[in-house]
Scaffold this active site. Structure first.
Site, PDB file in Angstrom:
ATOM      1  CE  LYS A  23      -2.065  -1.219   3.878  1.00 28.47           C
ATOM      2  NZ  LYS A  23      -1.388  -2.502   4.193  1.00 28.47           N
ATOM      3  NE  ARG A 165       5.976  -0.482  10.028  1.00 27.60           N
ATOM      4  CZ  ARG A 165       4.871  -0.555   9.295  1.00 27.60           C
ATOM      5  NH1 ARG A 165       4.806   0.093   8.132  1.00 27.60           N
ATOM      6  NH2 ARG A 165       3.836  -1.247   9.698  1.00 27.60           N
TER       7      ARG A 165
HETATM    8  P1  AP5 Z   1       4.798  -1.617   1.863  1.00 24.18           P
HETATM    9  O1  AP5 Z   1       4.510  -0.816   0.646  1.00 24.18           O
HETATM   10  O2  AP5 Z   1       5.500  -0.945   2.983  1.00 24.18           O
HETATM   11  O3  AP5 Z   1       3.467  -2.364   2.351  1.00 24.18           O
HETATM   12  P2  AP5 Z   1       2.199  -1.829   3.163  1.00 24.18           P
HETATM   13  O4  AP5 Z   1       0.996  -2.466   2.547  1.00 24.18           O
HETATM   14  O5  AP5 Z   1       2.223  -0.343   3.269  1.00 24.18           O
HETATM   15  O6  AP5 Z   1       2.487  -2.548   4.527  1.00 24.18           O
HETATM   16  P3  AP5 Z   1       2.383  -2.016   6.028  1.00 24.18           P
HETATM   17  O7  AP5 Z   1       3.155  -2.973   6.866  1.00 24.18           O
HETATM   18  O8  AP5 Z   1       2.732  -0.562   6.108  1.00 24.18           O
HETATM   19  O9  AP5 Z   1       0.864  -2.207   6.269  1.00 24.18           O
HETATM   20  P4  AP5 Z   1       0.164  -2.276   7.604  1.00 24.18           P
HETATM   21  O10 AP5 Z   1      -1.238  -2.120   7.176  1.00 24.18           O
HETATM   22  O11 AP5 Z   1       0.459  -3.463   8.429  1.00 24.18           O
HETATM   23  O12 AP5 Z   1       0.846  -1.089   8.440  1.00 24.18           O
HETATM   24  P5  AP5 Z   1       0.353   0.359   8.856  1.00 24.18           P
HETATM   25  O13 AP5 Z   1       1.519   1.236   8.901  1.00 24.18           O
HETATM   26  O14 AP5 Z   1      -0.845   0.768   8.104  1.00 24.18           O
HETATM   27  O15 AP5 Z   1       5.633  -2.910   1.376  1.00 24.18           O
HETATM   28  C1  AP5 Z   1       6.086  -3.868   2.331  1.00 24.18           C
HETATM   29  C2  AP5 Z   1       7.447  -4.430   1.865  1.00 24.18           C
HETATM   30  O16 AP5 Z   1       7.255  -5.163   0.657  1.00 24.18           O
HETATM   31  C3  AP5 Z   1       8.488  -3.337   1.552  1.00 24.18           C
HETATM   32  O17 AP5 Z   1       9.760  -3.795   1.935  1.00 24.18           O
HETATM   33  C4  AP5 Z   1       8.402  -3.184   0.027  1.00 24.18           C
HETATM   34  O18 AP5 Z   1       9.647  -2.771  -0.538  1.00 24.18           O
HETATM   35  C5  AP5 Z   1       8.030  -4.598  -0.398  1.00 24.18           C
HETATM   36  N1  AP5 Z   1       7.195  -4.622  -1.598  1.00 24.18           N
HETATM   37  C6  AP5 Z   1       6.210  -3.730  -1.939  1.00 24.18           C
HETATM   38  N2  AP5 Z   1       5.648  -4.082  -3.098  1.00 24.18           N
HETATM   39  C7  AP5 Z   1       6.287  -5.229  -3.494  1.00 24.18           C
HETATM   40  C8  AP5 Z   1       6.139  -6.085  -4.629  1.00 24.18           C
HETATM   41  N3  AP5 Z   1       5.216  -5.847  -5.597  1.00 24.18           N
HETATM   42  N4  AP5 Z   1       6.949  -7.181  -4.704  1.00 24.18           N
HETATM   43  C9  AP5 Z   1       7.873  -7.440  -3.755  1.00 24.18           C
HETATM   44  N5  AP5 Z   1       8.057  -6.659  -2.652  1.00 24.18           N
HETATM   45  C10 AP5 Z   1       7.257  -5.571  -2.534  1.00 24.18           C
HETATM   46  O19 AP5 Z   1      -0.149   0.061  10.353  1.00 24.18           O
HETATM   47  C11 AP5 Z   1       0.771  -0.277  11.367  1.00 24.18           C
HETATM   48  C12 AP5 Z   1       0.032  -0.417  12.694  1.00 24.18           C
HETATM   49  O20 AP5 Z   1      -0.554   0.845  13.055  1.00 24.18           O
HETATM   50  C13 AP5 Z   1      -1.136  -1.417  12.731  1.00 24.18           C
HETATM   51  O21 AP5 Z   1      -0.701  -2.744  12.970  1.00 24.18           O
HETATM   52  C14 AP5 Z   1      -1.958  -0.842  13.895  1.00 24.18           C
HETATM   53  O22 AP5 Z   1      -1.383  -1.172  15.132  1.00 24.18           O
HETATM   54  C15 AP5 Z   1      -1.818   0.659  13.681  1.00 24.18           C
HETATM   55  N6  AP5 Z   1      -2.864   1.206  12.805  1.00 24.18           N
HETATM   56  C16 AP5 Z   1      -2.676   1.834  11.607  1.00 24.18           C
HETATM   57  N7  AP5 Z   1      -3.843   2.182  11.058  1.00 24.18           N
HETATM   58  C17 AP5 Z   1      -4.802   1.756  11.925  1.00 24.18           C
HETATM   59  C18 AP5 Z   1      -6.218   1.792  11.901  1.00 24.18           C
HETATM   60  N8  AP5 Z   1      -6.890   2.343  10.875  1.00 24.18           N
HETATM   61  N9  AP5 Z   1      -6.884   1.255  12.955  1.00 24.18           N
HETATM   62  C19 AP5 Z   1      -6.230   0.714  14.002  1.00 24.18           C
HETATM   63  N10 AP5 Z   1      -4.899   0.618  14.079  1.00 24.18           N
HETATM   64  C20 AP5 Z   1      -4.186   1.142  13.041  1.00 24.18           C
HETATM   65 MG    MG Z   2       2.388   1.006   4.861  1.00 26.71          MG
END
Ligand code: AP5
Ligand code: MG
Length: 218
Positions: A23, A165
């Site tokens: 994402k 992270r």
């Molecule tokens: P990346 O692009 O970073 O993936 P992402 O989908 O953004 O993954 P996140 O881990 O950020 O998602 P998340 O939803 O768990 O975390 P968030 O920060 O929202 O890509 C990941 C890796 O893969 C990278 O190394 C990249 O280079 C690689 N990659 C990308 N595309 C690729 C491809 N096509 N092929 C191969 N490799 C690839 O949330 C974190 C925490 O915050 C949650 O757990 C929760 O505790 C809290 N939180 C956030 N939002 C909320 C909410 N709305 N409600 C409650 N808690 C929340």
């Molecule tokens: Mg992310």
């Protein structure tokens, strides 16, 4: 009254997908095209953790454990962000909503503002590919650029400043996947029945995924 972006495109969209689906990677590419703010609740929580605010300290406890931050905290954070003027030209929400109450709160806020969502994009990646993506991720704290030690290796001169992270451990990612399947997946039918959902295959090289998203967005 709708406001158009500098390219004449108005886009109000949501990115849904499991942890590590790509994402953040894809949002960074798309906002260049659409010129709309990228609103990632995860990034906002990490900024609050870094600043050491009371909200950041509370969020940190949940994030480290791979659990969702409580809805009232998250909804409050997004409401404050939506009060800022830049969201009037559209937005790309990444990681919000992630529960049905969050989706309902967003719908209420948009109705109050008299605007509608254009699209909800679901980036689909199977669980078995997620752990490797997550554990190998590194982020540049100065530019926010997301790398992967195997799939998108960082330039050698940045190696010393990259961060890993706290929730990017195998243990935490299993919890995050559980939270995704139990709490977030139920919002998929919610948006599907509203006719807003588009599914995109998140497996493949990042450029291929970007092309698939652009095709889905039309
Ligand atoms: P990346 O692009 O970073 O993936 P992402 O989908 O953004 O993954 P996140 O881990 O950020 O998602 P998340 O939803 O768990 O975390 P968030 O920060 O929202 O890509 C990941 C890796 O893969 C990278 O190394 C990249 O280079 C690689 N990659 C990308 N595309 C690729 C491809 N096509 N092929 C191969 N490799 C690839 O949330 C974190 C925490 O915050 C949650 O757990 C929760 O505790 C809290 N939180 C956030 N939002 C909320 C909410 N709305 N409600 C409650 N808690 C929340
Ligand atoms: Mg992310």
């Amino acid at each position: 009254m709708d406001h158009l972006t500098s390219r004449g495109i108005l886009m109000r969209m949501i990115f849904i997908g499991p942890p590590g689906a790509g994402k953040g990677t894809q949002a960074a590419r798309l906002i260049d095209h659409y010129k709309i703010p990228h609103i990632s609740t995860g990034d906002m929580f990490r900024a609050a953790v870094k600043e050491g605010t009371p909200m950041g300290r509370e969020a940190d406890r949940y994030m480290k454990a791979g659990q969702l931050v409580p809805d009232e905290v998250t909804i409050g954070l997004v409401r404050e962000r939506f009060a800022q003027a830049d969201t009037k030209v559209g937005f790309m929400l990444d990681g919000f909503p992630r529960t049905l109450p969050q989706a309902e709160a967003l719908a209420e806020a948009l109705t109050q503002d008299g605007v509608k969502l254009d699209v909800v994009l679901l980036l689909e990646v199977p669980d078995e590919l997620i752990v490797e993506r997550i554990v190998g991720r590194r982020t540049d704290p100065e530019t926010g650029t997301i790398y992967h030690m195997t799939f998108n290796p960082p330039p050698a001169e940045l190696a010393d400043r990259l961060t890993h992270r706290k929730d990017d451990t195998e243990e935490a990612v299993r919890q995050r996947l559980d939270a995704y399947h139990n709490m977030t997946a139920p919002i998929v039918p919610y948006y599907e029945s509203a006719g807003l959902l588009k599914r995109v295959n998140g497996v493949g090289a990042p450029d291929e995924v970007t092309a698939a998203i652009r095709a889905a967005l039309g």
